[in-house]
Design a protein around this motif. Sequence first.
Motif, PDB file in Angstrom:
ATOM      1  N   UNK A 290      28.427  19.520  22.383  1.00  0.00           N
ATOM      2  CA  UNK A 290      27.279  20.039  23.981  1.00  0.00           C
ATOM      3  C   UNK A 290      28.123  20.968  24.787  1.00  0.00           C
ATOM      4  N   UNK A 291      27.805  22.178  25.265  1.00  0.00           N
ATOM      5  CA  UNK A 291      29.021  23.007  26.301  1.00  0.00           C
ATOM      6  C   UNK A 291      28.377  21.959  27.167  1.00  0.00           C
ATOM      7  N   UNK A 292      29.514  21.637  28.310  1.00  0.00           N
ATOM      8  CA  UNK A 292      28.864  21.223  29.758  1.00  0.00           C
ATOM      9  C   UNK A 292      29.305  22.583  30.216  1.00  0.00           C
ATOM     10  N   UNK A 293      28.474  22.445  31.954  1.00  0.00           N
ATOM     11  CA  UNK A 293      29.116  23.244  32.677  1.00  0.00           C
ATOM     12  C   UNK A 293      30.990  23.557  33.176  1.00  0.00           C
ATOM     13  N   UNK A 294      31.294  22.367  32.461  1.00  0.00           N
ATOM     14  CA  UNK A 294      32.889  22.308  32.992  1.00  0.00           C
ATOM     15  C   UNK A 294      33.372  23.611  31.418  1.00  0.00           C
ATOM     16  N   UNK A 295      32.870  23.375  30.929  1.00  0.00           N
ATOM     17  CA  UNK A 295      33.017  24.044  28.865  1.00  0.00           C
ATOM     18  C   UNK A 295      32.635  25.918  29.713  1.00  0.00           C
ATOM     19  N   UNK A 296      31.861  25.863  29.839  1.00  0.00           N
ATOM     20  CA  UNK A 296      30.742  27.372  30.619  1.00  0.00           C
ATOM     21  C   UNK A 296      32.403  27.437  31.872  1.00  0.00           C
ATOM     22  N   UNK A 297      32.870  26.964  32.381  1.00  0.00           N
ATOM     23  CA  UNK A 297      33.670  27.262  33.330  1.00  0.00           C
ATOM     24  C   UNK A 297      34.950  27.880  33.192  1.00  0.00           C
ATOM     25  N   UNK A 298      35.412  27.379  31.900  1.00  0.00           N
ATOM     26  CA  UNK A 298      36.831  27.225  31.572  1.00  0.00           C
ATOM     27  C   UNK A 298      36.122  28.505  30.721  1.00  0.00           C
ATOM     28  N   UNK A 299      35.232  28.492  29.590  1.00  0.00           N
ATOM     29  CA  UNK A 299      34.769  30.225  29.177  1.00  0.00           C
ATOM     30  C   UNK A 299      35.138  31.119  29.445  1.00  0.00           C
ATOM     31  N   UNK A 300      34.781  31.065  31.360  1.00  0.00           N
ATOM     32  CA  UNK A 300      34.894  32.511  32.080  1.00  0.00           C
ATOM     33  C   UNK A 300      35.180  32.585  32.831  1.00  0.00           C
ATOM     34  N   UNK A 301      36.561  31.488  32.980  1.00  0.00           N
ATOM     35  CA  UNK A 301      37.849  31.828  32.883  1.00  0.00           C
ATOM     36  C   UNK A 301      39.220  32.915  31.577  1.00  0.00           C
ATOM     37  N   UNK A 302      37.953  31.910  30.095  1.00  0.00           N
ATOM     38  CA  UNK A 302      39.411  32.975  29.734  1.00  0.00           C
ATOM     39  C   UNK A 302      38.959  34.540  29.910  1.00  0.00           C
ATOM     40  N   UNK A 303      36.943  35.258  29.655  1.00  0.00           N
ATOM     41  CA  UNK A 303      37.016  36.568  30.560  1.00  0.00           C
ATOM     42  C   UNK A 303      38.068  36.645  31.085  1.00  0.00           C
ATOM     43  N   UNK A 304      38.233  36.080  32.421  1.00  0.00           N
ATOM     44  CA  UNK A 304      39.583  36.868  33.576  1.00  0.00           C
ATOM     45  C   UNK A 304      41.048  36.800  33.075  1.00  0.00           C
ATOM     46  N   UNK A 305      40.943  36.068  31.778  1.00  0.00           N
ATOM     47  CA  UNK A 305      42.293  35.563  30.993  1.00  0.00           C
ATOM     48  C   UNK A 305      42.328  36.799  30.293  1.00  0.00           C
ATOM     49  N   UNK A 306      41.175  37.650  29.714  1.00  0.00           N
ATOM     50  CA  UNK A 306      41.753  39.249  28.815  1.00  0.00           C
ATOM     51  C   UNK A 306      41.831  40.235  29.725  1.00  0.00           C
ATOM     52  N   UNK A 307      40.683  39.531  30.968  1.00  0.00           N
ATOM     53  CA  UNK A 307      40.646  41.241  31.604  1.00  0.00           C
ATOM     54  C   UNK A 307      41.684  41.535  32.540  1.00  0.00           C
ATOM     55  N   UNK A 308      43.193  40.418  32.649  1.00  0.00           N
ATOM     56  CA  UNK A 308      44.114  40.212  33.541  1.00  0.00           C
ATOM     57  C   UNK A 308      45.182  40.781  32.084  1.00  0.00           C
ATOM     58  N   UNK A 309      44.945  40.087  30.904  1.00  0.00           N
ATOM     59  CA  UNK A 309      45.981  40.942  30.092  1.00  0.00           C
ATOM     60  C   UNK A 309      46.073  42.138  29.383  1.00  0.00           C
ATOM     61  N   UNK A 310      44.476  42.731  29.479  1.00  0.00           N
ATOM     62  CA  UNK A 310      45.041  44.245  29.145  1.00  0.00           C
ATOM     63  C   UNK A 310      44.166  44.795  30.624  1.00  0.00           C
ATOM     64  N   UNK A 311      45.006  44.377  31.757  1.00  0.00           N
ATOM     65  CA  UNK A 311      44.765  45.565  32.976  1.00  0.00           C
ATOM     66  C   UNK A 311      46.109  45.614  33.118  1.00  0.00           C
ATOM     67  N   UNK A 312      46.901  44.219  32.861  1.00  0.00           N
ATOM     68  CA  UNK A 312      48.736  44.552  33.858  1.00  0.00           C
ATOM     69  C   UNK A 312      49.154  43.959  32.500  1.00  0.00           C
ATOM     70  N   UNK A 313      49.288  43.485  31.466  1.00  0.00           N
ATOM     71  CA  UNK A 313      49.706  43.631  29.912  1.00  0.00           C
ATOM     72  C   UNK A 313      50.741  44.445  29.577  1.00  0.00           C
ATOM     73  N   UNK A 314      50.040  45.467  30.017  1.00  0.00           N
ATOM     74  CA  UNK A 314      50.797  46.857  29.458  1.00  0.00           C
ATOM     75  C   UNK A 314      50.514  46.437  27.684  1.00  0.00           C
TER      76      UNK A 314
END
Length: 316
Positions: A290-314
């Motif tokens: 079962x996904x808790x609030x902690x899991x949803x928070x970490x999943x939102x961080x995954x979206x931020x991770x991929x945004x920074x990779x596509x924006x600045x990873x080159x």
Amino acid sequence: MDLLRSLPIGLYLEQPITWLHRLDPRVKVAWLLSILLAPILANSACRVAIVAFLVLLTISARIPLRVWRQQMGWLLLLGALVTGLLLIMPDGIAVSQQPRLPTEQMIQAWPEPLAAPELLPEMPTATNYRYDLFDWQLTQLPPFSFSIQITQRSRRIAIKISTLLFTLLYSTTLFLLTTAPEEITEAFELLMRPLRVFKLPVTEIALTLTLALRFIPLVLEEVQNLVRSIRTRAIKWQKLGVRGAMQIWLMVAERLIQNLLLRAEQISSAMQVRGFTSPNTHRVVWHQMRLSWRDWLVLSGLGLFWWSRLAYGGVA
């Protein structure tokens, strides 16, 4: 067991329970795949940032120093050795540069009857870019003369290989360190449920993965027992020679395979005695996914991770 304590790679850390242990294994699988895919076609700064992120993740989880010191210590040493070797190795670009302007050596070697060309003054470079970062040549002893050259390409290759090696090994090690084998198999089974449409044996694959993860400590234990048996016999390896040593190690490898097959047969016999016929009829639910609030928070961080990779990873 000494071997399991000295080589803790791939083992599960039961205590202490960190915040990484409390995350849903499906979330950790998503993060693991993202970390493994992010360095592909990324620049050097992005790869170094991923390595720093893994180190900070380990520190924030408060994993005991005795656990990850050996893992990260050996990986950092291996990465440093790989980086040093790739820095001084040839970069694969063998280009012989020909000066466009005449040099003093060319002026001195010019034939006398002909008029020597005029030596033009040296012009400053337009930018501060240098392809050769470091060039040291030892020419005192001509038969043993060598040079150490570090170029822009060798630096990029060294950072690329060393960071990829560290990311691949340590990310998987950290995942296995904070996730129980039963959680891993259940997470993969839940993620592979859509494949049942193609009549794939998802439950059987999950059971095989569980048995394989449980079999790793048994393999290490058998290796340790055989190594101890060789040490107690005090074999004189110098007197045996290469052929005798190879014969002994072949006997040890044969004995190891026999012991592992015996362990596998014991496991199968234990399953048959308990009436095990198929995974579907003997399904045991170890954890409630079962996904808790902690899991949803970490999943939102995954979206931020991929945004920074596509924006600045080159792209490398």
